[in-house]
Design an enzyme around this catalytic site. Structure first.
Site, PDB file in Angstrom:
ATOM      1  N   GLU A 227      -2.615 -12.715  73.417  1.00 34.76           N
ATOM      2  CA  GLU A 227      -1.521 -13.589  73.562  1.00 34.76           C
ATOM      3  C   GLU A 227      -1.243 -14.265  72.074  1.00 34.76           C
ATOM      4  OE1 GLU A 227      -1.093 -16.054  77.176  1.00 34.76           O
ATOM      5  OE2 GLU A 227      -2.853 -15.235  77.527  1.00 34.76           O
ATOM      6  N   LYS A 229      -0.657 -17.524  69.915  1.00 37.58           N
ATOM      7  CA  LYS A 229      -1.299 -19.025  70.105  1.00 37.58           C
ATOM      8  C   LYS A 229      -0.267 -19.955  69.674  1.00 37.58           C
ATOM      9  CE  LYS A 229      -5.175 -21.948  68.628  1.00 37.58           C
ATOM     10  NZ  LYS A 229      -4.471 -22.934  69.518  1.00 37.58           N
ATOM     11  N   ARG A 234      -1.340 -28.268  74.535  1.00 39.97           N
ATOM     12  CA  ARG A 234      -1.890 -27.551  75.850  1.00 39.97           C
ATOM     13  C   ARG A 234      -1.719 -28.513  76.808  1.00 39.97           C
ATOM     14  NH1 ARG A 234      -6.603 -24.399  76.316  1.00 39.97           N
ATOM     15  NH2 ARG A 234      -6.430 -23.386  78.339  1.00 39.97           N
ATOM     16  N   ARG A 249      -4.707 -31.921  77.315  1.00 40.20           N
ATOM     17  CA  ARG A 249      -6.024 -31.108  77.297  1.00 40.20           C
ATOM     18  C   ARG A 249      -7.204 -32.210  77.583  1.00 40.20           C
ATOM     19  NH1 ARG A 249      -9.027 -30.142  72.855  1.00 40.20           N
ATOM     20  NH2 ARG A 249      -9.538 -28.026  72.348  1.00 40.20           N
ATOM     21  N   GLU A 274       1.443 -24.074  77.563  1.00 41.21           N
ATOM     22  CA  GLU A 274       1.668 -24.879  76.293  1.00 41.21           C
ATOM     23  C   GLU A 274       3.053 -25.436  76.481  1.00 41.21           C
ATOM     24  OE1 GLU A 274      -0.744 -24.214  73.907  1.00 41.21           O
ATOM     25  OE2 GLU A 274      -0.113 -25.361  72.161  1.00 41.21           O
ATOM     26  N   LYS A 396     -10.056 -17.935  69.568  1.00 46.16           N
ATOM     27  CA  LYS A 396      -8.608 -17.936  68.937  1.00 46.16           C
ATOM     28  C   LYS A 396      -8.892 -17.523  67.538  1.00 46.16           C
ATOM     29  CE  LYS A 396     -10.424 -22.786  67.983  1.00 46.16           C
ATOM     30  NZ  LYS A 396      -9.770 -24.168  68.266  1.00 46.16           N
TER      31      LYS A 396
END
Lengths: 536, 348
Positions: A227, A229, A234, A249, A274, A396
């Protein structure tokens, strides 16, 4: 114990820069203070408990009633902060031998005292305290502690002190109100872990490791999902019969800053996503989102100019059903069906990126130039949703950073361990001056990226090449080139250069390059993504 | 009886006693100087003749060698001297070892120049003695009602508590090399700290001198030869300018403390990067300034330096005439002048 003990903790926390030292101070607090004061103190530090019983004007009047107005004004002028001035100037009265109040007494009494009796009550308390205690009390009851202890830090300290995993504490934290007696009973082994039932609680987020080259080589495209980023913040959305919350987060409740999202949370479940500023389906740069962060209240203009939405990554709970043990693919199916069924306003699905090979994925990553995209997220298809950073489950894969060669202009000493090192650097690029010639314009600040050896070298260089000093800042000869890398460049009305860098850090010291050959501002401007500038 | 205004004058070089022909704590070299105490803003080098207590003279010789004065005249507390038409006495000021007030009498009029002083107990020097007078000349370093120094034992207890909480970290305390450093050591000893105390090079000569002059300080060690492991959990005393600079890198994860009256105000501590502020001062705080002025009973008070605005205002409320002298060169924190050691130079 009482307000003086809390005052002592507060003073140490305020002056302590290091995280480890803060944790040690908090552990000591939990170990030595009785209930309910330790929980009340904790809640006050993390601002889960905020008092607004007394207004600063009332505190000022209390002091004015007991002091000479000229001396009070001179003192306020010197100290700066009103609460501190009052705490310091408060005349101690001989013959006051009442003990200082316990935190619990302060909290309980404030709740039941009529407004008209507050000044008398507070003066009485101030009379029993020393200056540190008075300052703690005034800050506490006017709602302005600001000590820099996040809820997350406090929970880590609780975990270290009790030996329980921090995730287990986080999951129930918001289901128990201050002074957290059931939590302390559990942490000390006197009771079972409390069950938050329907209360909206924060579930620790699953996090990703940065992807290394060797991991990339071993990646089997069939077993992984990709996906984008996104460059927002977050969040976890929790909604149900017990209420609605937006968690950051670190598990902070940030619902108040995003009323339009809370309003849209017409569901029962827990979602991971997000938070982004989205206009007409287009994600705006992070600088736009920044306008909305750290606000307790937002006005209509903010809501209109910086509309936010949530791009959904995951579904943790549907109704009361815990989906976290399911593999990613199964959760994703449930998420897609859920989005289809609910079509929640201000929320959309984070798209899966199809890829057949690592090479193809790499191309996709290199092709992404939008400032709002930081890179790619890779998630193992069979990964359950686990708390924290789990090796080999999620990666990531950020875009390669951009780079410029900039000239060091100013340096400032760091904090804590770095307080003797010039470790914060302001750097600039050349731009033409009207009438010919060029000048340096600062474009950013960086305080990371270098090794310890490089830091030592830079520190010496700065001390030996200082041309002037302004308080803690040194201006240096414009002679040292630094290779600065950053994730994105965005237009900014707030910066003199007109551009702001995202995550700048020092990649290399370029002693081989004369300052005159450093980059021009126009080189940096070429990196700026098309898009409207953030206002201000 | 002549008003002291007529015989005690403010000149560019400092306060001048005309019938005695001497300056008190002059800022530039003069023919004849009376020095209240050894701090650098009061005791400057290059005077031809210097009158002071034996301790102050010893401190001046230790700090400036030849510059301490071509002719030095030691005067003990209790002695009386005639200088010109003026009689002089030196009376303890309680500020640092050797510190004295200068009591001057001329034609039945008496002025007291107190120099810097404090009223808190200090094991390293004689306590302040109030002397009734017609004009009392006072400092006003901490002359705002927000300055009320706590019991220094309480501040030392904070340091010891921190050592218990962070036993692996060096606790480095910034303190002036003259006075504060030695007082802090005696306070630590009184609190039961009998381990060796480590010193920055700048603190060592005056500690030695204090011991020679009869102030026992216990076991002291140089901080520079100590290795990092030895400094874990140790107390190190250093000039304020050194505690957050390169010198401090030799220390083990230091907790930086600073012992100063200014630490009462948070912003002061914050801008210095202090982790553990200790409010310990060798100057009188607001209540002690006012109490002292009331005790000496002077109808007129001259303020040399500091917050004269607040003090003069408060005195007016009690019918005391206050006058700000605006003397230059006083109250400059003596530690601020300690320069950073040049690169590669042996560490102090």
């Amino acid at each position: 114990m009482s307000v003086p003990a809390f005052a002592e903790l507060l003073e140490r926390l305020i002056f302590t820069p290091g995280r480890n030292a803060k944790l040690a101070l908090l552990r000591d607090w939990f170990a030595t203070q009785p209930d309910p004061d330790r929980g009340i103190g904790l809640a006050a530090l993390t601002e889960e408990l905020v008092f607004t019983a007394a207004k600063p004007a009332m505190i000022r009047d209390l002091a004015a009633a007991r002091t000479d107005p000229v001396l009070l004004a001179l003192s306020h002028d010197y100290v700066g902060d009103l609460a501190e001035t009052v705490a310091l100037i408060w005349p101690e009265r001989a013959g006051v031998n009442a003990p200082p109040p316990a935190l619990s007494e302060v909290v309980e009494t404030l709740e039941v005292t009529p407004k008209a009796e507050l000044p008398g009550l507070i003066s009485g308390w101030l009379d029993t305290l020393d200056s540190g205690g008075r300052l703690a009390l005034i800050k506490l009851i006017t709602g302005g502690l600001r000590v820099g202890v996040s809820g997350r830090l406090a929970r880590v300290a609780l975990a270290e002190w009790s030996g329980k995993p921090v995730e287990e504490i986080e999951e129930i934290w918001h289901g128990v109100a201050p002074p957290y007696l059931p939590i302390f009973r559990w942490l000390e082994g006197h009771a079972e872990r409390p069950d938050p039932r329907d209360a909206p609680v924060f579930r620790p987020l699953m996090l990703a490791h940065p992807l290394e080259d060797r991991d990339l080589a071993a990646l089997d495209p069939a077993a992984w999902r990709a996906e984008w980023k996104w460059d927002g913040i977050r969040v976890q959305l929790t909604a149900g019969p017990g209420g609605r919350r937006i968690w950051s987060r670190g598990g902070e409740d940030i619902s108040g800053g995003f009323p339009e999202i809370v309003e849209a949370m017409e569901f029962h479940g827990v979602l991971d996503g997000e938070l982004l500023v989205i206009r007409d389906g287009l994600v705006a740069p992070f600088a736009d989102l920044q306008q909305r962060l750290n606000r307790k209240l937002v006005g209509p203009k903010m809501l209109r100019d910086y509309p936010v939405g949530v791009r959904l990554y995951d579904l943790l709970f549907e109704g009361g059903e815990d989906l976290r043990p399911l593999p990613f693919d199964a959760r994703r199916q449930r998420l897609e069906a859920w989005v289809e069924r609910h079509a929640p306003p201000r929320m959309d699905l984070s798209a899966l990126i199809a890829f057949a090979s690592v090479a193809q994925l790499s191309e996709v990553r290199d092709g992404a130039r939008a400032a709002s995209i930081e890179g790619l997220m890779l998630k193992r298809a069979d990964s359950p949703y686990l708390a924290g950073r789990q090796k080999g489950m999620w990666w990531k894969w950020k875009r390669d950073p951009l780079s410029i060669d900039a000239v060091l202009m100013y340096a400032q000493r760091g904090h804590g361990k770095r307080s003797s090192f010039y470790s914060d650097y302001t750097f600039g690029l050349w731009r033409p001056v009207e009438g010919g010639g060029e000048e340096l314009v600062p474009v950013g600040k960086a305080y990371s990226g270098y090794t310890d050896e490089e830091l030592g070298w830079l520190d010496r260089w700065i001390r030996n090449h200082t041309v002037s000093r302004f308080g803690p800042v040194r201006e240096v000869e414009k002679a040292l080139v630094l290779e600065v890398i950053f994730d994105a460049a965005q237009l900014s009305g707030r910066h003199k250069s007109g551009v702001a860098l995202r995550f700048p850090r020092i990649a290399r010291i370029r002693t081989d390059k004369p300052a005159s050959e450093a980059d021009r501002l126009e080189n940096l401007m070429a990196y700026v993504e098309a898009g409207p500038a953030a206002e201000e | 009886m002549p008003h002291p205004e007529t015989w005690l004058r403010v000149l560019p070089d400092g306060l001048f006693c005309e019938p005695g022909g001497f300056f008190i704590d002059p800022v530039r070299p003069v023919e004849r100087a009376v020095i209240t105490h050894g701090h650098a803003d009061h005791a400057r080098p290059g005077h031809r003749s210097v009158l002071a207590t034996p301790e102050t003279l010893a401190i001046m010789r230790a700090r400036m060698g030849e510059g301490a004065g071509a002719a030095q005249q030691a005067m003990r507390h209790g002695e009386v001297l005639r200088q010109g038409e003026v009689t002089i006495r030196l009376v303890p000021a309680g500020h640092v070892l050797g510190s004295a007030q200068v009591v001057m009498e001329w034609q039945g009029s008496r002025a007291v120049v107190s120099g810097d002083y404090k009223r808190q107990a200090d094991a390293t020097c004689l306590p302040f003695e109030p002397v009734p007078c017609d004009v009392f000349v006072t400092e006003a370093t901490f002359a705002l009602p927000v300055f009320r120094h706590p019991d220094p034992a309480h501040e030392v207890a904070k340091l010891l508590k921190s050592l218990a909480l962070f036993p692996e970290r060096t606790h480095v305390v910034g303190c002036y090399a003259l006075g504060k450093c030695q007082r802090l050591i005696t306070l630590l000893r009184a609190a039961g700290w009998d381990r060796p105390i480590h010193l920055h090079g700048a603190q060592q000569p005056l500690c030695r001198l204090y011991e020679e002059l009869g102030v026992p300080l216990g076991e002291l060690r140089p901080a520079t030869v100590a290795n990092k492991a030895e400094l874990r959990g140790a107390i190190v005393l250093a000039p304020p300018s050194a505690i957050a600079d390169r010198w401090a890198r030799r220390l083990a994860e230091p907790v930086t403390a600073l012992a100063s009256g200014w630490m009462r105000v948070r912003q002061r501590a914050r801008t210095r990067g202090v982790e553990l502020p200790m409010v310990i001062s060798d100057h009188a705080d607001w209540p002690d300034l006012n109490r002292t002025i009331d005790e000496v009973g002077a109808p007129e008070v001259w303020v040399t330096h500091g917050r004269d605005d607040a003090l003069v205002h408060a005195l007016a409320g009690r019918g005391i005439r206050g006058r700000a002298l605006h003397l230059v060169g006083l109250g400059e924190d003596e530690d601020e002048a300690v320069a950073e050691a040049p690169e590669g130079a042996p560490a102090a």
